[in-house]
Design a protein around this motif. Structure first.
Motif, PDB file in Angstrom:
ATOM      1  N   CYS A 176       0.823  -1.206   0.000  1.00  0.00           N
ATOM      2  CA  CYS A 176       0.000   0.000   0.000  1.00  0.00           C
ATOM      3  C   CYS A 176       0.859   1.257   0.000  1.00  0.00           C
ATOM      4  CB  CYS A 176      -0.933   0.011   1.206  1.00  0.00           C
ATOM      5  SG  CYS A 176      -2.193  -1.269   1.123  1.00  0.00           S
ATOM      6  N   GLU A 177       1.978   1.216   0.696  1.00  0.00           N
ATOM      7  CA  GLU A 177       2.856   2.384   0.748  1.00  0.00           C
ATOM      8  C   GLU A 177       3.361   2.734  -0.640  1.00  0.00           C
ATOM      9  OE1 GLU A 177       6.951   3.983   2.852  1.00  0.00           O
ATOM     10  OE2 GLU A 177       6.192   2.014   3.354  1.00  0.00           O
ATOM     11  N   SER A 178       3.738   1.739  -1.416  1.00  0.00           N
ATOM     12  CA  SER A 178       4.256   2.039  -2.745  1.00  0.00           C
ATOM     13  C   SER A 178       3.177   2.637  -3.633  1.00  0.00           C
ATOM     14  CB  SER A 178       4.852   0.793  -3.391  1.00  0.00           C
ATOM     15  OG  SER A 178       3.841  -0.170  -3.634  1.00  0.00           O
ATOM     16  N   ALA A 179       1.921   2.275  -3.417  1.00  0.00           N
ATOM     17  CA  ALA A 179       0.830   2.821  -4.217  1.00  0.00           C
ATOM     18  C   ALA A 179       0.566   4.288  -3.893  1.00  0.00           C
ATOM     19  CB  ALA A 179      -0.442   2.008  -3.992  1.00  0.00           C
ATOM     20  N   ALA A 180       0.873   4.712  -2.671  1.00  0.00           N
ATOM     21  CA  ALA A 180       0.570   6.085  -2.263  1.00  0.00           C
ATOM     22  C   ALA A 180       1.818   6.942  -2.075  1.00  0.00           C
ATOM     23  CB  ALA A 180      -0.238   6.056  -0.965  1.00  0.00           C
ATOM     24  N   SER A 181       3.007   6.421  -2.408  1.00  0.00           N
ATOM     25  CA  SER A 181       4.222   7.157  -2.084  1.00  0.00           C
ATOM     26  C   SER A 181       4.678   8.121  -3.180  1.00  0.00           C
ATOM     27  CB  SER A 181       5.351   6.191  -1.744  1.00  0.00           C
ATOM     28  OG  SER A 181       5.651   5.394  -2.860  1.00  0.00           O
ATOM     29  N   ALA A 182       4.270   7.913  -4.413  1.00  0.00           N
ATOM     30  CA  ALA A 182       4.668   8.826  -5.481  1.00  0.00           C
ATOM     31  C   ALA A 182       4.008  10.180  -5.253  1.00  0.00           C
ATOM     32  CB  ALA A 182       4.255   8.260  -6.829  1.00  0.00           C
ATOM     33  N   PRO A 183       4.705  11.272  -5.529  1.00  0.00           N
ATOM     34  CA  PRO A 183       4.085  12.591  -5.335  1.00  0.00           C
ATOM     35  C   PRO A 183       2.778  12.706  -6.115  1.00  0.00           C
ATOM     36  CG  PRO A 183       6.419  12.823  -5.769  1.00  0.00           C
ATOM     37  CD  PRO A 183       6.076  11.380  -5.988  1.00  0.00           C
ATOM     38  N   ARG A 184       1.743  13.093  -5.423  1.00  0.00           N
ATOM     39  CA  ARG A 184       0.424  13.202  -6.029  1.00  0.00           C
ATOM     40  C   ARG A 184      -0.002  14.651  -6.197  1.00  0.00           C
ATOM     41  NH1 ARG A 184      -3.469   9.134  -2.886  1.00  0.00           N
ATOM     42  NH2 ARG A 184      -4.806   9.832  -4.562  1.00  0.00           N
ATOM     43  N   PHE A 185       0.627  15.537  -5.461  1.00  0.00           N
ATOM     44  CA  PHE A 185       0.192  16.931  -5.427  1.00  0.00           C
ATOM     45  C   PHE A 185       1.300  17.833  -5.949  1.00  0.00           C
ATOM     46  CE2 PHE A 185      -1.954  14.532  -2.142  1.00  0.00           C
ATOM     47  CZ  PHE A 185      -3.285  14.819  -2.401  1.00  0.00           C
ATOM     48  N   ASP A 186       0.935  18.776  -6.794  1.00  0.00           N
ATOM     49  CA  ASP A 186       1.917  19.745  -7.284  1.00  0.00           C
ATOM     50  C   ASP A 186       1.481  21.177  -6.993  1.00  0.00           C
ATOM     51  OD1 ASP A 186      -0.136  19.989  -9.099  1.00  0.00           O
ATOM     52  OD2 ASP A 186       1.038  19.352 -10.825  1.00  0.00           O
ATOM     53  N   ALA A 187       0.384  21.314  -6.257  1.00  0.00           N
ATOM     54  CA  ALA A 187      -0.112  22.640  -5.883  1.00  0.00           C
ATOM     55  C   ALA A 187      -0.783  22.546  -4.513  1.00  0.00           C
ATOM     56  CB  ALA A 187      -1.126  23.137  -6.919  1.00  0.00           C
ATOM     57  N   PRO A 188      -0.823  23.651  -3.776  1.00  0.00           N
ATOM     58  CA  PRO A 188      -1.498  23.621  -2.479  1.00  0.00           C
ATOM     59  C   PRO A 188      -3.002  23.402  -2.654  1.00  0.00           C
ATOM     60  CG  PRO A 188      -0.757  25.841  -3.014  1.00  0.00           C
ATOM     61  CD  PRO A 188      -0.273  24.946  -4.102  1.00  0.00           C
ATOM     62  N   GLN A 189      -3.644  22.945  -1.586  1.00  0.00           N
ATOM     63  CA  GLN A 189      -5.091  22.765  -1.571  1.00  0.00           C
ATOM     64  C   GLN A 189      -5.656  23.427  -0.330  1.00  0.00           C
ATOM     65  OE1 GLN A 189      -6.805  18.935  -2.065  1.00  0.00           O
ATOM     66  NE2 GLN A 189      -5.499  18.385  -3.778  1.00  0.00           N
ATOM     67  N   LYS A 190      -6.882  23.891  -0.441  1.00  0.00           N
ATOM     68  CA  LYS A 190      -7.573  24.435   0.724  1.00  0.00           C
ATOM     69  C   LYS A 190      -8.451  23.323   1.290  1.00  0.00           C
ATOM     70  CE  LYS A 190      -9.723  28.511   2.468  1.00  0.00           C
ATOM     71  NZ  LYS A 190     -10.084  29.893   2.223  1.00  0.00           N
ATOM     72  N   LEU A 191      -8.161  22.936   2.525  1.00  0.00           N
ATOM     73  CA  LEU A 191      -8.855  21.829   3.181  1.00  0.00           C
ATOM     74  C   LEU A 191      -9.289  22.251   4.574  1.00  0.00           C
ATOM     75  CD1 LEU A 191      -6.260  19.127   2.166  1.00  0.00           C
ATOM     76  CD2 LEU A 191      -8.578  19.327   1.247  1.00  0.00           C
ATOM     77  N   GLY A 192     -10.570  22.204   4.833  1.00  0.00           N
ATOM     78  CA  GLY A 192     -11.059  22.574   6.156  1.00  0.00           C
ATOM     79  C   GLY A 192     -10.705  23.998   6.532  1.00  0.00           C
ATOM     80  N   GLY A 193     -10.638  24.877   5.543  1.00  0.00           N
ATOM     81  CA  GLY A 193     -10.353  26.282   5.804  1.00  0.00           C
ATOM     82  C   GLY A 193      -8.881  26.630   5.876  1.00  0.00           C
ATOM     83  N   ALA A 194      -7.998  25.658   5.695  1.00  0.00           N
ATOM     84  CA  ALA A 194      -6.558  25.914   5.759  1.00  0.00           C
ATOM     85  C   ALA A 194      -5.925  25.629   4.400  1.00  0.00           C
ATOM     86  CB  ALA A 194      -5.903  25.031   6.819  1.00  0.00           C
ATOM     87  N   GLU A 195      -4.993  26.477   3.998  1.00  0.00           N
ATOM     88  CA  GLU A 195      -4.225  26.218   2.782  1.00  0.00           C
ATOM     89  C   GLU A 195      -3.075  25.285   3.150  1.00  0.00           C
ATOM     90  OE1 GLU A 195      -2.495  28.234  -1.131  1.00  0.00           O
ATOM     91  OE2 GLU A 195      -4.427  28.606  -0.230  1.00  0.00           O
ATOM     92  N   VAL A 196      -2.997  24.151   2.451  1.00  0.00           N
ATOM     93  CA  VAL A 196      -2.018  23.115   2.763  1.00  0.00           C
ATOM     94  C   VAL A 196      -1.099  22.944   1.553  1.00  0.00           C
ATOM     95  CG1 VAL A 196      -1.690  20.744   3.545  1.00  0.00           C
ATOM     96  CG2 VAL A 196      -3.786  21.978   4.154  1.00  0.00           C
ATOM     97  N   SER A 197       0.206  23.005   1.791  1.00  0.00           N
ATOM     98  CA  SER A 197       1.179  22.917   0.697  1.00  0.00           C
ATOM     99  C   SER A 197       1.206  21.516   0.095  1.00  0.00           C
ATOM    100  CB  SER A 197       2.574  23.285   1.204  1.00  0.00           C
ATOM    101  OG  SER A 197       3.109  22.223   1.977  1.00  0.00           O
TER     102      SER A 197
END
Length: 151
Positions: A20-41
Motif C-alpha cells: 500500500c505504501e508504494s501505491a501512495a508514495s509517489a508525489p500526487r500533489f503539485d499545488a497547495p489545496q484548501k482543506l477545512g479552511g486551511a491552505e495546505v502545501s
C-alpha cells in the motif's frame, strides 16, 4: 478472543503496508489545496500521502474508502474517509473534526476496533497525515463546513 483477532488484524495490516505504501508514495500533489479552511502545501500533502500508504492504506484503502486488503480481518469496518463521517474523532459525528481532533485519534488509535495508536509519529507527520486524509472527501473543500469555521 477479540484481542487476538484485533492483534492478528494489526499484524496483517503491517504485512500489507509495504504494498500500500508504494501505491501512495509517489508525489500526487503539485499545488497547495484548501482543506477545512486551511491552505495546505503540496509538500505537506505528499508527505501525508507517503505516511498514509505506510500506516493506513492497508485497512482504510489506497482510495480512502475503508476497503483496504486488511479490512476484512477487522471486527468493524475501517472508516471510509470519502464519506468523512468520523465516529471517534469528534464528539458530534455530524460535524467534521478539527485538525487537532484528527491528529489525536491518529495518535491514540482505537485499539478495541483494530486501529493501533501511532504515538511514535512526530507532530508534523501527524498533521500531514490528518491533512492528507481530508483530501479523500469533498466535504473538507466546502468553505461552509463546520471545521472551516472553527479557529
Amino acid at each position: 478472543m477479540r484481542r487476538r483477532i484485533a492483534r492478528g488484524a494489526v499484524c496483517v495490516a503491517f504485512a500489507l503496508s509495504a504494498a500500500c505504501e508504494s501505491a501512495a508514495s509517489a508525489p500526487r500533489f503539485d499545488a497547495p489545496q484548501k482543506l477545512g479552511g486551511a491552505e495546505v502545501s503540496a509538500d505537506v500533502l505528499n508527505n501525508g500521502a507517503m505516511l498514509y500508504g505506510r500506516y493506513c492504506a492497508s485497512c482504510h484503502g489506497v482510495e480512502g474508502d475503508g476497503k483496504g486488503p486488511a479490512a476484512s480481518d477487522l471486527s468493524q469496518p475501517p472508516r471510509d474517509f470519502q464519506q468523512a463521517n468520523y465516529r471517534y474523532a469528534s464528539p458530534d459525528p455530524e460535524r467534521l473534526p478539527t485538525q487537532a481532533e484528527l491528529m489525536n485519534i491518529i495518535q491514540r488509535g482505537v485499539p478495541a476496533k483494530g486501529m493501533p495508536p501511532w504515538k511514535g509519529l512526530r507532530e508534523e507527520d501527524l498533521s500531514a497525515l490528518a491533512f492528507y486524509i481530508k483530501t479523500f472527501s469533498p466535504r473538507w473543500r466546502d468553505g461552509a463546513s463546520a471545521a472551516a469555521k472553527q479557529p
